[in-house]
Design a protein around this motif. Structure first.
Motif, mmCIF file in Angstrom:
data_model
loop_
_atom_site.group_PDB
_atom_site.id
_atom_site.type_symbol
_atom_site.label_atom_id
_atom_site.label_comp_id
_atom_site.label_asym_id
_atom_site.label_seq_id
_atom_site.Cartn_x
_atom_site.Cartn_y
_atom_site.Cartn_z
ATOM 1 N N GLN A 211 12.010 3.405 -105.896
ATOM 2 C CA GLN A 211 11.136 3.495 -107.063
ATOM 3 C C GLN A 211 11.105 2.177 -107.831
ATOM 4 O O GLN A 211 12.124 1.528 -108.016
ATOM 5 C CB GLN A 211 11.633 4.611 -107.980
ATOM 6 C CG GLN A 211 10.782 4.844 -109.213
ATOM 7 C CD GLN A 211 11.382 5.886 -110.138
ATOM 8 O OE1 GLN A 211 12.576 6.184 -110.049
ATOM 9 N NE2 GLN A 211 10.582 6.446 -111.020
ATOM 10 N N SER A 465 7.588 9.188 -111.944
ATOM 11 C CA SER A 465 7.901 9.615 -110.588
ATOM 12 C C SER A 465 7.120 10.872 -110.217
ATOM 13 O O SER A 465 6.578 10.984 -109.112
ATOM 14 C CB SER A 465 9.410 9.865 -110.463
ATOM 15 O OG SER A 465 9.733 10.422 -109.205
ATOM 16 N N ASP A 506 14.220 10.473 -107.665
ATOM 17 C CA ASP A 506 14.359 9.015 -107.689
ATOM 18 C C ASP A 506 15.555 8.627 -108.545
ATOM 19 O O ASP A 506 15.632 8.992 -109.721
ATOM 20 C CB ASP A 506 13.094 8.368 -108.267
ATOM 21 C CG ASP A 506 11.934 8.431 -107.295
ATOM 22 O OD1 ASP A 506 12.149 8.188 -106.098
ATOM 23 O OD2 ASP A 506 10.816 8.736 -107.739
#
Length: 599
Positions: A211, A465, A506
């Motif tokens: 990420q 995310s 993430d």
């Protein structure tokens, strides 16, 4: 003729055996048959045509799209004692005419030439007047209009089949899915060619995608912890980002240089030369950099933005570890990448058919980025290749991804997009979800919606995310004008409660894990470090004397073999892979002396 090919392989190139299917390709060309070769970067495509060109009568003509690639390969061939030259627009007046005369005299074995020069009437007339052993069309995927690196001048190369029907042709590429393969064969008239596909797997490359949080800081930590003093390439989507990233890395002590089409020709050439000739240079570039760059010791390729297709990702990451030693393909990406690419595609002037193909390619790339299982299996499957077991050398294999039940969060996100009119981007939607009273929230009275503040339990990065994964999985789409999010039909089942959704969790990668991987990627152990550096220093000195990049003298893999086997005589050194007769005569004694002091 194959007996002669094996002798040439050992005496000229320093190898005792072919990699499959090199021997089959060589045999086919020696017999005068056409061939189509699909072989991964670093798999040894060049030997497939260089060696037959040395054995067959006449000169081998290699069509190559980049001047840097031509000059690089010609330098390497000359070091092997092969009579090679190139013809392109960068040469001084009279150079190309001299090359033509040398070919007429039979003084050259291989000539590299750009496609736009090859198709000039004068060039074709010259080629018709000389003896040609074969035509090699390198980077053949450039002919594919639906591919990732189309070059219009490649479309004219069908003239070779029409004008020189008896001369064998070989088209070579490292990147082509099934559709692109068909297009290459059709456009170049290779329907009767033998097809050789050796697979796409690059087991020495470790694939990692994470990420995007603070991208530059993440990149710096990756380089410092895992690849200090290593050569690498960092890809960015825009020229401005290339410049700012290269400048910032340099300020942090990384030997980084920019490369993009907006720089002067002189600066691009200077930076590329430094990258090729010096150790530990990091090039920060747009995708304009790298095709055909023959530098074998690139230890990492990093992406600060999402590539637009798996083909592009494979081609760009394939520039790492061409020597077969451990290397890393590292990438950070975020929601903004997805939005930006979708905006670019939707706003382009291409046909709807082309846009649809590009969209499918992007969706496949998003799938690879979001997958929680083995990345290598997914990557190879895209190219029609099956890897039965997980690779054990990607982030998902090394550190299995965690998932969480994102159903409730996804419903909140989708509801907020709907309640705010499907007219806003992710930043504003997240502010509404988290109950932030910004000017924009107040202006549109979104603090009065039922979704205001219902997402306080997640942070900004966690919501980013969620939205990234909702877009990647097709629950949300992006309007190309201003990046507004709007609902897709696919979200109906999720909103009705008849579908659940598992999302990737993430998390930031810990430095401890990175240090462990760095130790894995070191080419030598501590006990051999002094000898390793002595061999590299010797190579660098010789390279500077000869005016060539260090890897043209010997690849890292050859130095590593010297370090492991510690040859004490020229006869023993001659058995090392990559040490041909010309290099043995020219450099053997110098390397033995340099190594002997550290045995």
């Amino acid at each position: 003729m194959m007996q002669e090919a094996y002798k040439c392989l050992e005496t000229v190139f320093g190898y005792t055996e072919f990699r499959s299917p090199q021997d089959e390709v060589v045999e086919s060309l020696l017999a005068g048959r056409d061939a189509f070769v699909l072989m991964p970067t670093g798999g040894g495509k060049s030997i497939c045509y260089q060696l037959p060109a040395l054995i067959r009568p006449g000169v081998g003509i290699v069509i190559s799209p980049l001047i840097a690639l031509m000059q690089d390969q010609v330098s390497a061939l000359c070091e092997l004692g092969v009579r090679a030259a190139c013809m392109n627009s960068s040469m001084p007046p009279g150079h190309n005419a001299e090359i033509e005369n040398m070919v007429r005299r039979g003084a050259l074995d291989l000539v590299y030439i750009a496609p736009e020069r090859l198709t000039l009437p004068a060039t074709l007339d010259w080629l018709s007047s000389v003896s040609i052993s074969l035509f090699a069309i390198d980077e053949a995927h450039c002919v594919a209009q639906w591919g990732h690196d189309f070059r219009s001048e490649y479309l004219q190369l069908s003239i070779l089949h029409e004008r020189f029907p008896t001369i064998p042709r070989v088209a070579l590429t490292a990147t082509a899915d099934a559709k692109t393969q068909e297009e290459i064969i059709a456009r170049l008239g290779l329907e009767r060619a033998s097809v050789y596909i050796s697979g796409f797997d690059r087991p020495n490359i470790q694939y990692r995608i994470t990420q995007k949080l603070k991208a530059k800081n993440q990149l710096l930590a990756f380089i410092q912890q895992e690849h200090p003093n290593d050569a690498g390439v960092v890809y960015c989507m825009s020229r401005n980002k290339v410049d700012s990233t290269a400048r910032w890395l340099h300020e942090q002590g990384v030997n980084a240089l920019p490369y993009h089409a907006g720089l002067s020709k002189e600066e691009r050439q200077q930076n590329q030369e430094r990258f090729l000739r010096e150790d530990g240079i990091v090039i920060v570039a747009t995708i304009a950099f790298g095709m055909g760059i023959d530098k074998p010791d690139v230890r990492f390729v990093a992406h600060l933005d999402l590539p637009k297709s798996i083909e592009a990702y494979y081609q760009e990451t394939g520039r790492a570890g061409r020597d077969g030693l451990p290397s890393t393909a590292w990438m950070v990406y975020g929601l903004e990448d997805v939005i930006k690419l979708k905006q670019m595609m939707a706003g382009s002037e291409a046909s709807e058919q082309f846009k649809q193909i590009e969209q499918r390619k992007l969706d496949a790339m998003l799938g690879l980025a979001e997958i929680t299982s083995c990345r290598r299996q997914t990557l190879l499957n895209y190219f029609g290749e099956v890897l039965k077991e997980p690779c054990g050398n990607c982030d998902n294999c090394l550190t299995p991804s965690q998932t969480w039940d994102g159903t409730d969060a996804a419903r909140k996100a989708l509801s907020c997009v709907y309640r705010t009119g499907q007219r806003f981007g992710a930043v504003h939607i997240i502010n509404v979800l988290r109950g932030k009273m910004t000017d924009k929230v107040s202006q549109f009275n979104h603090h009065q919606t039922s979704t205001f503040g219902i997402g306080e339990d997640l942070s900004d990065s966690q919501w980013r995310s969620v939205f990234r994964q909702l877009v990647a999985r097709g629950y949300l789409s992006v309007n190309f004008d201003h990046g507004q999010l709007f609902l897709n039909d696919r979200c109906r089942r999720l909103l009705r409660g008849s579908e659940t959704l598992e999302l990737r969790l993430d998390v930031a990668v810990k430095a401890e894990k990175n240090r462990t991987k760095r130790e894995r990627n070191l080419p030598v152990g501590e006990e051999n470090l002094v000898l390793w550096e002595a061999l590299r220093a010797c190579r660098k000195t010789l390279a500077e004397e000869q005016g060539v990049p260090p890897y043209v003298i010997f690849h890292d893999a050859t130095l590593k073999a010297m370090m492991d086997e510690k040859p004490a005589t020229l006869q023993a050194l001659a058995t090392i892979s990559g040490v041909g007769q010309k290099k043995l005569d020219k450099y053997g004694a110098t390397f033995l002396e340099a190594a002997r002091q550290h045995y």
